[in-house]
Design an enzyme around this catalytic site. Sequence first.
Site, PDB file in Angstrom:
ATOM      1  N   LYS A  98     -14.111 -10.157  46.343  1.00  0.00           N
ATOM      2  CA  LYS A  98     -15.074  -9.784  47.382  1.00  0.00           C
ATOM      3  C   LYS A  98     -15.072  -8.253  47.479  1.00  0.00           C
ATOM      4  O   LYS A  98     -15.437  -7.611  46.507  1.00  0.00           O
ATOM      5  CB  LYS A  98     -14.750 -10.526  48.671  1.00  0.00           C
ATOM      6  CG  LYS A  98     -14.901 -12.046  48.464  1.00  0.00           C
ATOM      7  CD  LYS A  98     -14.537 -12.917  49.641  1.00  0.00           C
ATOM      8  CE  LYS A  98     -14.686 -14.382  49.245  1.00  0.00           C
ATOM      9  NZ  LYS A  98     -14.189 -15.298  50.301  1.00  0.00           N
TER      10      LYS A  98
ATOM     11  N   ARG B  28     -12.930 -13.278  39.866  1.00  0.00           N
ATOM     12  CA  ARG B  28     -12.742 -14.341  40.846  1.00  0.00           C
ATOM     13  C   ARG B  28     -11.279 -14.780  40.816  1.00  0.00           C
ATOM     14  O   ARG B  28     -10.744 -15.096  39.762  1.00  0.00           O
ATOM     15  CB  ARG B  28     -13.607 -15.564  40.500  1.00  0.00           C
ATOM     16  CG  ARG B  28     -15.060 -15.269  40.232  1.00  0.00           C
ATOM     17  CD  ARG B  28     -15.885 -16.521  40.324  1.00  0.00           C
ATOM     18  NE  ARG B  28     -15.959 -16.909  41.710  1.00  0.00           N
ATOM     19  CZ  ARG B  28     -16.708 -16.294  42.622  1.00  0.00           C
ATOM     20  NH1 ARG B  28     -17.462 -15.292  42.293  1.00  0.00           N
ATOM     21  NH2 ARG B  28     -16.706 -16.683  43.871  1.00  0.00           N
TER      22      ARG B  28
ATOM     23  N   ASP C 290      -5.450 -14.118  56.245  1.00  0.00           N
ATOM     24  CA  ASP C 290      -6.277 -14.307  55.050  1.00  0.00           C
ATOM     25  C   ASP C 290      -7.333 -13.206  55.096  1.00  0.00           C
ATOM     26  O   ASP C 290      -8.297 -13.284  55.851  1.00  0.00           O
ATOM     27  CB  ASP C 290      -6.914 -15.701  55.095  1.00  0.00           C
ATOM     28  CG  ASP C 290      -7.880 -15.952  53.943  1.00  0.00           C
ATOM     29  OD1 ASP C 290      -8.206 -15.004  53.206  1.00  0.00           O
ATOM     30  OD2 ASP C 290      -8.313 -17.113  53.792  1.00  0.00           O
TER      31      ASP C 290
ATOM     32  N   THR D  19      -8.673 -13.169  48.432  1.00  0.00           N
ATOM     33  CA  THR D  19      -9.378 -13.312  47.166  1.00  0.00           C
ATOM     34  C   THR D  19      -9.390 -11.930  46.522  1.00  0.00           C
ATOM     35  O   THR D  19      -9.135 -10.916  47.177  1.00  0.00           O
ATOM     36  CB  THR D  19     -10.840 -13.749  47.370  1.00  0.00           C
ATOM     37  OG1 THR D  19     -11.485 -12.791  48.211  1.00  0.00           O
ATOM     38  CG2 THR D  19     -10.938 -15.120  48.003  1.00  0.00           C
TER      39      THR D  19
ATOM     40  N   TYR E 189      -0.711 -20.021  27.122  1.00  0.00           N
ATOM     41  CA  TYR E 189      -0.012 -20.727  28.211  1.00  0.00           C
ATOM     42  C   TYR E 189       1.169 -19.904  28.683  1.00  0.00           C
ATOM     43  O   TYR E 189       1.904 -19.364  27.862  1.00  0.00           O
ATOM     44  CB  TYR E 189       0.492 -22.101  27.728  1.00  0.00           C
ATOM     45  CG  TYR E 189      -0.198 -23.225  28.476  1.00  0.00           C
ATOM     46  CD1 TYR E 189      -0.022 -23.357  29.847  1.00  0.00           C
ATOM     47  CD2 TYR E 189      -1.030 -24.120  27.824  1.00  0.00           C
ATOM     48  CE1 TYR E 189      -0.675 -24.360  30.546  1.00  0.00           C
ATOM     49  CE2 TYR E 189      -1.679 -25.130  28.523  1.00  0.00           C
ATOM     50  CZ  TYR E 189      -1.495 -25.237  29.883  1.00  0.00           C
ATOM     51  OH  TYR E 189      -2.141 -26.222  30.576  1.00  0.00           O
TER      52      TYR E 189
ATOM     53  N   GLU F 159       3.211 -20.819  31.870  1.00  0.00           N
ATOM     54  CA  GLU F 159       3.763 -21.392  33.107  1.00  0.00           C
ATOM     55  C   GLU F 159       5.066 -20.697  33.469  1.00  0.00           C
ATOM     56  O   GLU F 159       5.895 -20.427  32.599  1.00  0.00           O
ATOM     57  CB  GLU F 159       4.008 -22.897  32.924  1.00  0.00           C
ATOM     58  CG  GLU F 159       2.728 -23.702  33.052  1.00  0.00           C
ATOM     59  CD  GLU F 159       2.925 -25.179  32.792  1.00  0.00           C
ATOM     60  OE1 GLU F 159       4.070 -25.601  32.564  1.00  0.00           O
ATOM     61  OE2 GLU F 159       1.926 -25.910  32.825  1.00  0.00           O
TER      62      GLU F 159
HETATM   63  C1  LIG Z   1     -13.856 -16.588  50.351  1.00  0.00           C
HETATM   64  C2  LIG Z   1     -12.740 -16.990  51.210  1.00  0.00           C
HETATM   65  C3  LIG Z   1     -11.745 -17.882  50.758  1.00  0.00           C
HETATM   66  C4  LIG Z   1     -11.850 -18.710  49.514  1.00  0.00           C
HETATM   67  O1  LIG Z   1     -12.003 -18.102  48.346  1.00  0.00           O
HETATM   68  P1  LIG Z   1     -12.367 -18.936  47.029  1.00  0.00           P
HETATM   69  O2  LIG Z   1     -11.980 -17.974  45.955  1.00  0.00           O
HETATM   70  O3  LIG Z   1     -13.814 -19.239  47.106  1.00  0.00           O
HETATM   71  O4  LIG Z   1     -11.530 -20.155  47.007  1.00  0.00           O
HETATM   72  C5  LIG Z   1     -10.671 -18.150  51.593  1.00  0.00           C
HETATM   73  N1  LIG Z   1     -10.580 -17.585  52.795  1.00  0.00           N
HETATM   74  C6  LIG Z   1     -11.526 -16.749  53.281  1.00  0.00           C
HETATM   75  C7  LIG Z   1     -11.359 -16.169  54.643  1.00  0.00           C
HETATM   76  C8  LIG Z   1     -12.646 -16.443  52.505  1.00  0.00           C
HETATM   77  O5  LIG Z   1     -13.578 -15.648  53.003  1.00  0.00           O
END
Ligand SMILES: *Cc1c(COP(=O)(O)O)cnc(C)c1O
Length: 433
Positions: free
Chosen positions: A228, A234, A199, A225, A53, A55
């Site tokens: 990807k 993840r 994002d 993220t 933990y 936090e």
């Molecule tokens: C994949 C994605 C997310 C979310 O990611 P998670 O890890 O699945 O919550 C948010 N914004 C965009 C633009 C994405 O492509």
Amino acid sequence: MSTLTSVERDTAIFDLINREKHRQESGIELIASENFTSRQVMEASGSVLTNKYAEGLPGKRYYGGCEVVDEIEQIAIDRLKELFGATWANVQPHSGAQANTAVFLACLNPGDKIMGFNLAHGGHLTHGSPVNISGKYFQPVFYGVEAETGLIDWDKVEETALKERPKLLICGASAYSRDWDYERLRAVADKIGALLMADISHPAGLIAKGLLKDPFDHCHIVTTTTHKTLRGPRGGVIMMRNDFENPFGIKTPKGALRTMSSLLDSGVFPGTQGGPLEHIIAAKAVAFGEALSEGYYNYATQVAKNAQAMAKAFVDKGYRIISGGTDNHLMLIDLRTKNGVESGLTGKLAENTLIKADITINKNMVPFDDKSPMVTSGMRVGTAAMTTRGLVEADMERIVDLVDTVLVNNDNDAKIAAVKTEVNEWMKQYPLY
Ligand SMILES: *Cc1c(COP(=O)(O)O)cnc(C)c1O
């Protein structure tokens, strides 16, 4: 014997994990949001750190025994900042959705207006969908692409923004194959006093290596993220290149304006999360280290080259790519017509048929789609995962050939089975783990 070594092996789950490993190794993975991490990324994420933990933030924890994880998390932060030229980062969000939710909590009050890229045009659920907290707790408005070009018209974005006056303007998408005009969007945000958030979940790896425009100078806040194109575990992160005093008048107990970074840290914890996943943060640190390497530059460059080759191969076969091509690692294909004539294909049919040949794609809405999200008219494909596997441009043509054979023969089980055999044999030459 310790109590732990006497715990019976959970064969139900580990047999399934082996099956999943086999599935990943024997098929062609074209889902644009997926990738294959290195062994050391998985090793870190499966480590004893899961027991801890922590936090709080490095050096400011609510639990004892954090000396080691402090060092790990600090390395993750430092490497991430170096990777993107950021000056502040929080590496704790459990996912991309969590990163975005933390930003919303830090920047918005319930009912505030947000403006994002239309879900039905390739946007993300967390940018204002009515089924997501972003659309339930805030008031979403959207911009999209033009029907004829499949491109965003920045003049129209400005027009909508000036009319709607959102408090937060969001750019970035899950299925938009073109680059973004961050400079223009910042000018729009400044006109209405909005914050601009990018994002970059999908193209983050290409942005890190300078293969796409850099959002950091123009966007107040950047989220992504890590799993990807970045090829980590993840998870999610939040970053800024330039910290600033929050524009909402939120003060410290001593009466000074709190910095945006401190609001964002609070937005993650305690705002929307509890204890950080230090095993995942360690895996993020490993992945960021990999992404800083020359080898990763070569990888990202090849991802982009492969996407160009794949897009050309689809176009040569008569498929219609939204916006006509790609600047990044993915493309969205409108399956309704091929060579200008009706094909009878849907995203659902494509996904369900290709999987029989061990080729994984995802069905996807196309802009102005006339079908439901469970059927859709499109499919989204990307090159991040197969590039990790070692495939190059000529292989993309072969993949498109195989995809086309399956789609054209979607009612011919023998032909589909033959493609599956070819896929499995081919992939044996590219062992994953
Ligand atoms: C994949 C994605 C997310 C979310 O990611 P998670 O890890 O699945 O919550 C948010 N914004 C965009 C633009 C994405 O492509």
